[in-house]
Structures are given as C-alpha cells and as structure tokens.
Design a protein around this motif. Structure first.
Motif, PDB file in Angstrom:
ATOM      1  N   GLU A  57      -5.269  12.481 -16.856  1.00 51.38           N
ATOM      2  CA  GLU A  57      -5.083  13.821 -16.267  1.00 51.38           C
ATOM      3  C   GLU A  57      -3.847  13.895 -15.364  1.00 51.38           C
ATOM      4  OE1 GLU A  57      -5.536  14.858 -12.900  1.00 51.38           O
ATOM      5  OE2 GLU A  57      -6.136  12.896 -12.148  1.00 51.38           O
ATOM      6  N   ARG A 103       4.221   1.212   0.429  1.00 55.35           N
ATOM      7  CA  ARG A 103       3.434   2.441   0.279  1.00 55.35           C
ATOM      8  C   ARG A 103       2.589   2.712   1.524  1.00 55.35           C
ATOM      9  NH1 ARG A 103       1.657   1.138  -5.915  1.00 55.35           N
ATOM     10  NH2 ARG A 103       3.302   2.283  -6.995  1.00 55.35           N
ATOM     11  N   THR A 111       0.816  10.478  -5.830  1.00 58.09           N
ATOM     12  CA  THR A 111       1.998  10.828  -6.636  1.00 58.09           C
ATOM     13  C   THR A 111       3.272  10.490  -5.854  1.00 58.09           C
ATOM     14  OG1 THR A 111       0.785  12.598  -7.746  1.00 58.09           O
ATOM     15  CG2 THR A 111       3.197  12.697  -7.850  1.00 58.09           C
ATOM     16  N   ILE A 115       7.497   4.261  -4.563  1.00 56.45           N
ATOM     17  CA  ILE A 115       8.066   3.157  -5.340  1.00 56.45           C
ATOM     18  C   ILE A 115       7.154   2.785  -6.499  1.00 56.45           C
ATOM     19  CG2 ILE A 115       6.982   1.430  -3.815  1.00 56.45           C
ATOM     20  CD1 ILE A 115       9.637  -0.234  -4.141  1.00 56.45           C
TER      21      ILE A 115
HETATM   22  P1  CMP Z   1       3.211   3.757 -10.279  1.00 54.18           P
HETATM   23  O1  CMP Z   1       3.095   2.399  -9.721  1.00 54.18           O
HETATM   24  O2  CMP Z   1       4.531   4.387 -10.420  1.00 54.18           O
HETATM   25  O3  CMP Z   1       2.537   3.710 -11.727  1.00 54.18           O
HETATM   26  C1  CMP Z   1       1.710   4.688 -12.226  1.00 54.18           C
HETATM   27  C2  CMP Z   1       1.608   5.850 -11.310  1.00 54.18           C
HETATM   28  O4  CMP Z   1       0.595   6.754 -11.653  1.00 54.18           O
HETATM   29  C3  CMP Z   1       1.239   5.387  -9.938  1.00 54.18           C
HETATM   30  O5  CMP Z   1       2.335   4.744  -9.372  1.00 54.18           O
HETATM   31  C4  CMP Z   1       0.806   6.687  -9.284  1.00 54.18           C
HETATM   32  O6  CMP Z   1       1.898   7.415  -8.745  1.00 54.18           O
HETATM   33  C5  CMP Z   1       0.236   7.419 -10.473  1.00 54.18           C
HETATM   34  N1  CMP Z   1      -1.206   7.434 -10.458  1.00 54.18           N
HETATM   35  C6  CMP Z   1      -2.035   6.418 -10.707  1.00 54.18           C
HETATM   36  N2  CMP Z   1      -3.312   6.812 -10.602  1.00 54.18           N
HETATM   37  C7  CMP Z   1      -3.273   8.114 -10.295  1.00 54.18           C
HETATM   38  C8  CMP Z   1      -4.258   9.088 -10.045  1.00 54.18           C
HETATM   39  N3  CMP Z   1      -5.563   8.794 -10.105  1.00 54.18           N
HETATM   40  N4  CMP Z   1      -3.842  10.321  -9.751  1.00 54.18           N
HETATM   41  C9  CMP Z   1      -2.526  10.620  -9.692  1.00 54.18           C
HETATM   42  N5  CMP Z   1      -1.534   9.733  -9.917  1.00 54.18           N
HETATM   43  C10 CMP Z   1      -1.920   8.496 -10.202  1.00 54.18           C
END
Ligand code: CMP
Length: 140
Positions: A57, A103, A111, A115
C-alpha cells in the motif's frame, strides 16, 4: 568480509542539509565512500530500487517521495558494510529508531526517513549497478 553497499540520502535529507553529516558518520564508522553524486531520480529507476515493495500500500508514496527532489547516491565499501550501514541508519520508522542513528536523530516519518541503505547482499547487487555499474566489484 569486505562488502560494497548502496546508500541514498532521500530528498528530505538533502533538503534538510544532512548530506555532510551523513558522510561524516559513515567515515567515522570506518567505512569508505568510493563514489557519490547528487542527482534527480527518474521514475523507472525509483521503481527498480523499490521493486520488492511493488504491490504494497505504501509503494506509490515511497516512489513519489524519492522523486520530490534531488537525492545523493553513495557507494560505500568496508568490512561488513551492509550490516554496519543498517546499524548506522537505524530502524525504518524514525519514531522507533534509536537516538544516535541517522533516522532516530533526523527522520520525521516512515516515508520521510532521510536515508536508504541496501538491506541485504542481494539488494546491494541489484541497486548498486543502477548508478555505479563501472565501480561494482563483488567477491564470490
Ligand atoms: P527504505 O529503507 O528506503 O526502504 C523501503 C522504504 O519503504 C522504507 O525506507 C520506508 O521509507 C518505506 N516503508 C517501509 N514500510 C513502510 C510502511 N509501512 N509505510 C510507509 N512506508 C514504508
């Protein structure tokens, strides 16, 4: 084991001026910045980076976020670089990430979590060639 990994400062991290601080933390951890550049991601590359999340989603939100502005892509190398970068960045949700992690210190939402770093050797092998095809060398 000497490894290479893919790291990306996301648009929220770039806009907040965090690139220098992130680079400093990576170097302090004893890891090497082999190459880095600032660029505007295109949609097709963003969808490739996040291919494993296609169908979830949050996929669209995630892709739209990395298209919002410039990102900084980084090729990091060092002993156990993949796991050590994951430790440095902290858990995905900044609200749950430990203080002292990137983080935990700077992220504002799942979101806008500043990084990205490859979560496994398979991910690094898929993500690195999208930007650093000339520099990638993997040990067998
Ligand atoms: P990133 O490490 O860039 O890799 C996948 C990304 O998906 C993660 O960081 C988050 O920014 C995003 N992400 C993962 N899980 C969720 C979630 N449940 N809802 C929204 N974004 C998510």
């Amino acid at each position: 084991m000497r490894e290479q990994t893919f790291v990306m400062v996301k648009p929220d991290g770039v806009v907040k001026g965090l690139t220098d601080e992130i680079i400093a933390r990576i170097k302090r951890a004893g890891l090497k910045i082999v190459s880095m550049r600032r660029l505007k991601m295109d949609r097709s590359t963003a969808e490739k980076i996040y291919a494993i999340h296609r169908g979830k989603e949050f996929f669209k939100r995630l892709v739209e976020h990395v298209l919002l502005g410039d990102v900084v892509v980084i090729l990091v190398e060092g002993d156990n670089a993949i796991a050590r970068m994951r430790e440095l960045i902290g858990t995905t949700n900044p609200a749950k990430a430990a203080k002292g992690t990137i983080r935990g210190d700077f992220g504002t939402s799942i979101t806008e979590n500043v990084i990205h770093a490859a979560d496994s050797a398979e991910s690094a092998e898929r993500e690195l060639p999208l930007f650093f095809s000339d520099l990638v060398k993997f040990s067998a």
